[in-house]
Design a protein around this motif. Structure first.
Motif, PDB file in Angstrom:
ATOM      1  N   ALA A 275       2.353  -1.412 -13.703  1.00  0.00           N
ATOM      2  CA  ALA A 275       1.652  -2.415 -13.054  1.00  0.00           C
ATOM      3  C   ALA A 275       1.098  -1.798 -11.536  1.00  0.00           C
ATOM      4  CB  ALA A 275       2.500  -3.364 -11.614  1.00  0.00           C
ATOM      5  N   LEU A 276       2.331  -0.681 -10.910  1.00  0.00           N
ATOM      6  CA  LEU A 276       1.572  -0.233 -10.011  1.00  0.00           C
ATOM      7  C   LEU A 276      -0.012   0.871  -9.861  1.00  0.00           C
ATOM      8  CD1 LEU A 276       4.437  -0.227  -7.622  1.00  0.00           C
ATOM      9  CD2 LEU A 276       3.543  -1.011  -6.847  1.00  0.00           C
TER      10      LEU A 276
ATOM     11  N   LEU B  93       0.118   0.515   0.121  1.00  0.00           N
ATOM     12  CA  LEU B  93      -0.772  -0.662  -0.121  1.00  0.00           C
ATOM     13  C   LEU B  93      -0.723  -1.149  -0.876  1.00  0.00           C
ATOM     14  CD1 LEU B  93      -3.539   1.382   1.864  1.00  0.00           C
ATOM     15  CD2 LEU B  93      -2.779  -1.174   2.333  1.00  0.00           C
ATOM     16  N   ARG B  94      -0.316  -0.271  -2.277  1.00  0.00           N
ATOM     17  CA  ARG B  94       0.054  -0.589  -3.232  1.00  0.00           C
ATOM     18  C   ARG B  94       1.282  -1.383  -3.636  1.00  0.00           C
ATOM     19  NH1 ARG B  94      -2.506   3.310  -7.852  1.00  0.00           N
ATOM     20  NH2 ARG B  94      -3.397   4.899  -6.630  1.00  0.00           N
TER      21      ARG B  94
ATOM     22  N   LYS C 175       0.554  -4.863  -2.181  1.00  0.00           N
ATOM     23  CA  LYS C 175      -0.240  -5.965  -2.896  1.00  0.00           C
ATOM     24  C   LYS C 175       0.532  -6.685  -4.205  1.00  0.00           C
ATOM     25  CE  LYS C 175      -5.367  -5.770  -2.011  1.00  0.00           C
ATOM     26  NZ  LYS C 175      -6.398  -7.467  -2.358  1.00  0.00           N
ATOM     27  N   TRP C 176       1.935  -5.621  -4.807  1.00  0.00           N
ATOM     28  CA  TRP C 176       1.406  -5.822  -5.968  1.00  0.00           C
ATOM     29  C   TRP C 176       3.355  -7.002  -5.212  1.00  0.00           C
ATOM     30  CZ3 TRP C 176       6.857  -3.544  -8.413  1.00  0.00           C
ATOM     31  CH2 TRP C 176       7.544  -4.011  -9.686  1.00  0.00           C
TER      32      TRP C 176
END
Lengths: 96, 96
Positions: free
Chosen positions: A30-31, A54-55, A58-59
């Motif tokens: 997912a990341l 940042l990932r 978002k996640w």
DNA sequence: TTAAGCGTTAATTAATACTTTACACTCAAT
DNA sequence: ATTGAGTGTAAAGTATTAATTAACGCTTAA
């Protein structure tokens, strides 16, 4: 005011944010990270970079700040343990 | 709330904290850093590490947090400019 | 004209994040 | 009992970045 002491590694905190029942493999996918990389983070063997923060943001729908800040506190605490040359405060000098 | 945009490089801010009339050479000495290293920081060609943040804190009487936090914001902003694979929010997924 | 200070480059060393590949372990289901 | 998924970890390779020292050319003030 001074700072928290012994701040947790961001990986420990990330553990708590991991959705129930989601595997490390799925989360890594997912990341867009490799399983190895995520595993290292979760086991406190690697840190959170700005890109990773940042990932995660978002996640998980958090701020990226949360993660980068946590990493910063952790780094500071680790660095503080190591020897460093004595540094004279400028204030001391100005007072002299 | 979201974050400041275009946060300054810590070196720019450090410039303002430099005591009047103090040379870069002197400051580097006071901090136990090489002149080249401090010059790079002041000219935004290198970042602030945890170790450096601790030195600045001692020297200037600030928190180390201030510097590490500034670096974090800067890093985040720079990283945000770069392309990154689209990441599906977990919330989206849970809603599905 | 000398000397100090500065920015910058180059060469080197040291960390550290990231990748893929691989191995060994656990555990649940067949 | 054997398979398969998931995991942690290690190794090898790439890339980035901070730090050092040495060196150069520039500017400015004595």
């Amino acid at each position: 005011m001074s700072r928290m002491h012994n701040p947790p590694h961001p990986g420990e905190v990330l553990r708590e944010w991991m959705p129930e029942g989601m595997t490390v493999t799925e989360a890594a996918d997912a990341l867009g990270l490799s399983r190895v990389t995520l595993s290292k983070i979760l086991n406190t063997h690697a840190g959170i970079t700005a890109d990773t923060a940042l990932r995660l943001a978002k996640w998980l729908g958090t701020s990226a700040d949360l993660w980068i800040g946590m990493q910063g506190q952790y780094d500071l605490w680790q660095a503080a343990k190591k020897p460093r040359p004595k540094i004279r405060s400028i204030a001391t000098k100005l007072a002299a």
